[in-house]
Each structure stands twice: as C-alpha cells, then as structure tokens.
Design an enzyme around this catalytic site. Sequence first.
Site, PDB file in Angstrom:
ATOM      1  N   ASN A 152       0.840  -1.186   0.000  1.00 31.64           N
ATOM      2  CA  ASN A 152       0.000   0.000   0.000  1.00 31.64           C
ATOM      3  C   ASN A 152       0.881   1.244   0.000  1.00 31.64           C
ATOM      4  O   ASN A 152       1.369   1.673   1.038  1.00 31.64           O
ATOM      5  CB  ASN A 152      -0.898  -0.033   1.234  1.00 31.64           C
ATOM      6  CG  ASN A 152      -1.983   1.015   1.176  1.00 31.64           C
ATOM      7  OD1 ASN A 152      -1.783   2.082   0.602  1.00 31.64           O
ATOM      8  ND2 ASN A 152      -3.116   0.739   1.784  1.00 31.64           N
ATOM      9  N   ASP A 153       1.060   1.826  -1.173  1.00 34.57           N
ATOM     10  CA  ASP A 153       1.919   2.994  -1.331  1.00 34.57           C
ATOM     11  C   ASP A 153       1.502   4.160  -0.448  1.00 34.57           C
ATOM     12  O   ASP A 153       2.253   5.112  -0.264  1.00 34.57           O
ATOM     13  CB  ASP A 153       1.845   3.492  -2.778  1.00 34.57           C
ATOM     14  CG  ASP A 153       2.875   2.839  -3.654  1.00 34.57           C
ATOM     15  OD1 ASP A 153       3.932   2.450  -3.134  1.00 34.57           O
ATOM     16  OD2 ASP A 153       2.618   2.721  -4.867  1.00 34.57           O
ATOM     17  N   CYS A 154       0.291   4.121   0.001  1.00 37.87           N
ATOM     18  CA  CYS A 154      -0.259   5.275   0.699  1.00 37.87           C
ATOM     19  C   CYS A 154      -0.315   5.099   2.208  1.00 37.87           C
ATOM     20  O   CYS A 154      -0.838   5.957   2.912  1.00 37.87           O
ATOM     21  CB  CYS A 154      -1.636   5.607   0.132  1.00 37.87           C
ATOM     22  SG  CYS A 154      -1.531   5.976  -1.620  1.00 37.87           S
TER      23      CYS A 154
END
Length: 808
Positions: free
Chosen positions: A482-484
């Site tokens: 999850n890049d975020c």
Amino acid sequence: MRFGHFDDSAREYVITTPRTPYPWINYLGSESFFGLISHMGGGYCFYRDARLRRLTRYRYNSVPNEQGGRFFYIHENGEYWTPTFAPVKTELDSFECRHGLGYTRITGSRKGIEAELLYLVPRGFNAEVHQVTLRNKSNTPRTLKLFSFVEFCLWNAHDDATNLQRNLSTGEVEVVGSTIYHKTEYRERRNHFAFYHVNAPVAGFDTDRESFIGLYNHLGEPEVVQRGVPKNTVAHGWAPIGSHCLEVTLAPGAERKFVFLLGYVENPPAEKWSKPGVIEKRRATAMIEQFSKPEQVESALQTLRQHWTELLGRYSVKSPDEKLNRMVNIWNPYQCVVTFHMSRSASYFETGIGRGMGFRDSNQDLLGFVHLLPELARQRIIDIASTQFPDGSAYHQYQPLTKRGNNDIGSGFNDDPLWLILGVAAYIKETGDYAILDESVPFDNDENNRAPLMEHLTRSFEHVLNNIGPHGLPLIGRADWNDCLNLNCFSETPDESYQTTGNRVGRTAESVFIAGMFCHIGPEYAALCERRGDADRAQRARREIAKMEKIVLEHGWDGDWFLRAYDFFGNKVGSKECEDGKIFIEPQGYCVMAGIGKESGHAARALDAVKERLDTPYGIVLVNPAYTRYQVELGEISSYPPGYKENAGIFCHNNPWIMIAETVLRRPERAFEYYKKITPAYIEDISEVHKMEPYVYSQMIAGKDAVKPGEAKNSWLTRTAAWNFVAVSQHLLGVRPHYDGLVVDPCLPAEVPQFSITRWCRGTTYVINVKNSGKGGAPKLVVDGKPVAGNLVPYGKPGATIQVECSV
Ligand code: GLC
Ligand code: GLC
C-alpha cells in the site's frame, strides 16, 4: 445499462453508440510500436517509449475529453462529418466500434455513405495502418473529399507540452507525393523521423495546423474541411500536422479502400541524408511498399489474429458460463499482455510521461503473462533483478529505456524484494528453466558487482530478516504494497511526496502484510533452495517462516482479524481500537493465502470479518471505516476523500487475494461471488455506473463511503489483471503449474457444474474435464485412464496430449 455487447466468436467488444460514459479504448501493437485508440479514433502512438518517442500529440484531461487522434473527415457539397462521430459530432445514421485484439474497426454512416476505418499495427512493423473503406450505399453517384488528420508530437511528450518557447520554432516537414514526413530535430542529434502516407494520389495536403484548422477553430470545424479545399501548406515551426486530401467518386453500390500508414523510421547516422537537408527515405519507401494494397492489410490482420489464437490457446476453458469463458479465454489474458507491454506508462489515466516500471508491479504483472510470453518474462526478471541493491532492497522503479533504477524515488519499500522471489518462482514453475537461477545478474546495474540470480533471491529473503521491528514483524519502510500507508513520513508540507519523504525514519513501524507475504512467498524460496541441493538453507528458511507465523498470530492478530501494522509509535493500525481504519483487506488476504491460522480457525474468522465489514455490491473495499481526517502518522491514505483510492476504495487488485484465500479454506461460493462482483463481463449491465470499459479491469472502483459507489477509474494498466487471472485460472478453475507437474484443484460452486480446460505447459497439452459438485472437497483425478493420488498431474512429454478427468 449497456453501450454495446461482446462478440466472442470474433473476440471483439462491439460498442454501438459513440456516447459511452468515458472514452473506451484499445491498444494497437505488440512489439515496439504501440498506439492507444478510443472508440472515436482518439489517442496517440509511440515507438517503444511513450514519453521520449511519441509520434502524435494528445492532450490529457482536456475539454472535450478527446483531444487528438487519427481522424478522417468527409466533405460533400459543403457538408462535412466524421465517421468516428467526434470531433465533428454530426449525428450519424449508424455507428459501431469493434475493439479486437490488437486492432480496432470503427464504422460510421451518414446519408448513404458508409466509412469503415480499420486501425492496426502489423506484427514486426513500426507503423499504424489506417485502412479507410468508403461505400456508397445510396442510389446516386457521389463525389466526396476525404481528409486525413494527425497532429505530430515533437517526440518528447513532456517537453512537447511544456517547452513552448523553443518548440514553436522547431517543427519541420517534407512532403513528397502522397507522403508527409515529420522531421523535427532530425537535423541535429536525432536520426528518426515519422511519415504519414496514403496509397493513392492526393488532391492536396496540409502540414500546418493553424492553416488547416484556423486559429480560433477547434478540431470539429477545421477551416480546410469546411471549405473542402486543401491549402498545400508546409509547416515551419508552430504545430506540424499531417493531412491528405483525396477526391473520391463512387458509383451507387461502389466501394473504395485507401491504406494510410503512420510510421516511424530510424536511419543509421551515416545514412541520414539523401542530399543536404533532405532525409534519406529508402527505409520509409520499403515500409510503404509492404502496405500499398488492401490485401496486404488483410493478411497482416490474419497474422495478428493467428498470433492471438496461438497465445490464447495456452489456457482456455469451456463452461456453461459464457462470461467466465470470455474473461478467461480472451479479455483477461489480453489485458495482462497489454499491461506487460505498457507497465504503468500509457493509458487514459497514465500520461506516458510519468511513472517508470515498478519493481513490485512488474514482478506481479509477470504472473499474468508468464504462460504466454515466457521468453519475455525471463528477460523482464533479469532487468528487474539488475536494479536490486546488494543488501537485497531495491529501486522502487526503473526506466524502461535505460533499465536503470530511478533515483528520484529510490528504495525503502520493504515489500519489494519478496515480489522478485514470487516472479522467479512463477517463471520456473511455468517453464522448468532452473538455469535462470545461475544467470549472473548485477546489483544496481554495476557490472563489477554481479551474482547469480539465486543469490539475489537469497538477499531478498534475508532483507526481511535483517529488517525486523520491536514485535518481531517486518519493518514497513516507506510503504509496503500500500503505497499510501506511509508510517515514517509525517508530512505537513503540501509539496512533499508521501512516498519519498521520511521525516521520522525509525526502526519501529512494522507491517503484518509483509509478514504474510514472507509466509506465502518464503516457502517458494525454500523450495528453490532445496531443488538446488541446499537443504540447510531450505531448512533454515522454513524455520524462519514458522517463527514468523507464530509472531503473526501473537502480535498480528486483533481478535477477529489480522492487524495491518504498528505505526512509528507502536500503536496498532487496522484494529478495533482505531477510530477509523479498523480493518484492512491486505493482511486478511495475504495471511490466509499463506495458510496462517487455517487450522486454528483464525483464517476463517478473518475472512468472515472481510465479508461482514469490507464486502459491498461492487467489490471488497480496502479498509473500513474510511479515514475521515488526515492522520499525519499514517500518511497519504488519510489524505484521500472517503471511498476513493487507498482510502476505502475497492482497490480491485487485492480482491483476488481474498478470492484465493477463500479457496484456501475451500469456500467456493464466496470465492466466485467476489470474482463476479469485480469482473468486467459480469458488470457490463451497470456500465453507466461503472463508466470504464466493460472488457477490462480498472484499478479502482469507488467504495461504499464514496459519493458515487461503483464508479471505476484507472482502467487497463493495473495488476488487477494479473491477479484476477491467477485467481480464476489457478485457484477457482484450479489449474496451475507446479515444479513437478500441473496441479488440478478446482474450487468453484455448483453453479458451474462441469467445465473443461485446455492447458498447454512446457510443450504438452492437458485436456482436463471437470465434474464439479461445488462442495469444495479434494479432487479425484484420473490421468490417461489411471487414477492418481493427490492433485498433481506429472508433466508429460512435449508434444503429447494428456487427458485428465477430475471430479470434485
Ligand atoms: C498502485 C501502485 C502499486 C501499489 C498500489 C497500492 O497501483 O502501482 O505499486 O501497490 O497502488 O498502493
Ligand atoms: C499515489 C496513488 C497510488 C500510487 C502512488 C505511487 O499515491 O494513489 O495508487 O501507487 O501514487 O505512484
């Protein structure tokens, strides 16, 4: 509501109105030259790199949406129209767009004139072919003028859009007969040019945009087309275009075909010029000869179809569910191949100038196409592994042309290394090519620091163990899948990147998701060690995995589901104790795929919690409840409005993890229900809600907290394609290559009572007939008439066909 229908026998999606809820696109090209094309002929093309070698101009995020394409205008007695509907938007008597595999055919008619436009990039050819067929379906003879139109991009798409003080002075063309040559910057360092040709004498041409369109006109009202008279302009600077004018007379019932070629040529430096200032055109002429007749176009189309028939023959299913068949046999593998070629570069949401190739993205994309293009998968693996650092970490992205790691983004995404193991294992299972493990591969592209690929995998595995946090769980670094979810970022400044800013880098924030990955992917590493005779390492790896499993159950379990992470301060993320974001999808999928808590019942509870809290009519949301305010210790995830992207959107590409996890627990009903919720063919009827193409997956569908739940964005270039193909082909239909044979282990509900699969693997064809009770039990197999124990069909001889009867 639908805007078209599938034509499975032609392997096409047929769009029957130009007014789709968004431009619905397709891709042309399968090797070096590519085009994006919408159902109205919009889009652009490029050679290899969408940023650096863009042939035609396209304006993203424009008004109206479609600004740029290959358009054909028809003028007759002062009236004019476009068979693609846009850009002129005169109402048509009929409209049809057929998106096929690597080609698009758009047909429009008006007042008895039918124009059929066939667009394709032939195999082994660096050009788009646009074949225009004009038919007079009326009772009177008709005289028309046909105008072609493309606008050239000055090669570097980013510079083209931004550096106007320079670019408006550099444009150059040559016009010879029916060929327009675009040669901006050819004079100095460049040795490539484009050409736009038609296989008929022209009545005139234009190459200067302003003269053709008029400074205050738009693409729907070009001055030249309005008047029906070309101006024969030669562009000097400003905006070079290519437009031919053809005069066509058609008797009643008559038809004529014209072949236009939009091509790319590179000349060796010594052969740049035929005379000073005049480009050497031999290579262009040779290409033109290859496509001077409609029969040549027809044969290129057949070759293209044949190519796809061969590829798609490697895995196909016949079942009573036609939607399942069309996704598995046509559209899902097609999207996987497109995603392999494009990575995340060029779509209607990716502008072709931004992102490079993602380390984790590319490894996972591979899962979807390795059975179709194993040689290219091999090369891709070597390219990816070459961007790994000696300590096992990796550049998060690399550039497709140079294949170098991207320093702007750097490394520190701690899931990255493990995906390499997954990609390599998938490749070896498919091909049996263990020799790849001995390939000498550099670290960080440094020729002086090389090691066999197997050593790269060891460093990947060890990287996790060398980066363990306070609870014994893997450190998350900048982000995991999850890049975020940015637990070391702490950004309070608007212009900082969430992904690359680490304002409080510590060794505390931990990821339960990476722990799940370690337990799911680690065993592949152990298996490879064993197969290379390194039993000690294999044993040690298995011990570490078992240890991690225990830690997950001890510190990664929240009571009813798996926790997501521990933040910088050691607080829980994805827990009942949290105000927002109580449960995340990723660890539930990955931990259960790894089999964690399968015996103890934790796994079933986690998936039941997914059903209860994350499932919606449109798919499974990423997190619930959505974050309602920015939480600096969590990063970008809490910056999105509720229901979108990582903040509780339906991030399609981890839905298949839950499908697979349900098959691990042998719960076919739920697995298939989740599959049908996000799979395009099953949601064709709600296209007005979904908005994106009903033949390919989108990255994200708005979740239940959003203002418009069910509305998708970011179609085409997403690992959703690969993971759904894995889920449906390997786990629901249940046929997957293993190291020593093909596993046959279907897990589908009774609504698909029987089906048969043809799978080509390592040169052998397996025909597998399944009788399915839907109970999710263990399969019984009969291979070539003999019952075998377990679910493994040993690999046969290349060239052989093996019959498998399976009841489950
Ligand atoms: C995007 C990125 C991918 C990431 C995902 C979730 O799809 O390409 O690497 O895993 O978002 O943040
Ligand atoms: C943005 C996107 C996310 C993507 C990331 C990296 O955060 O929301 O999906 O993975 O950028 O490019």
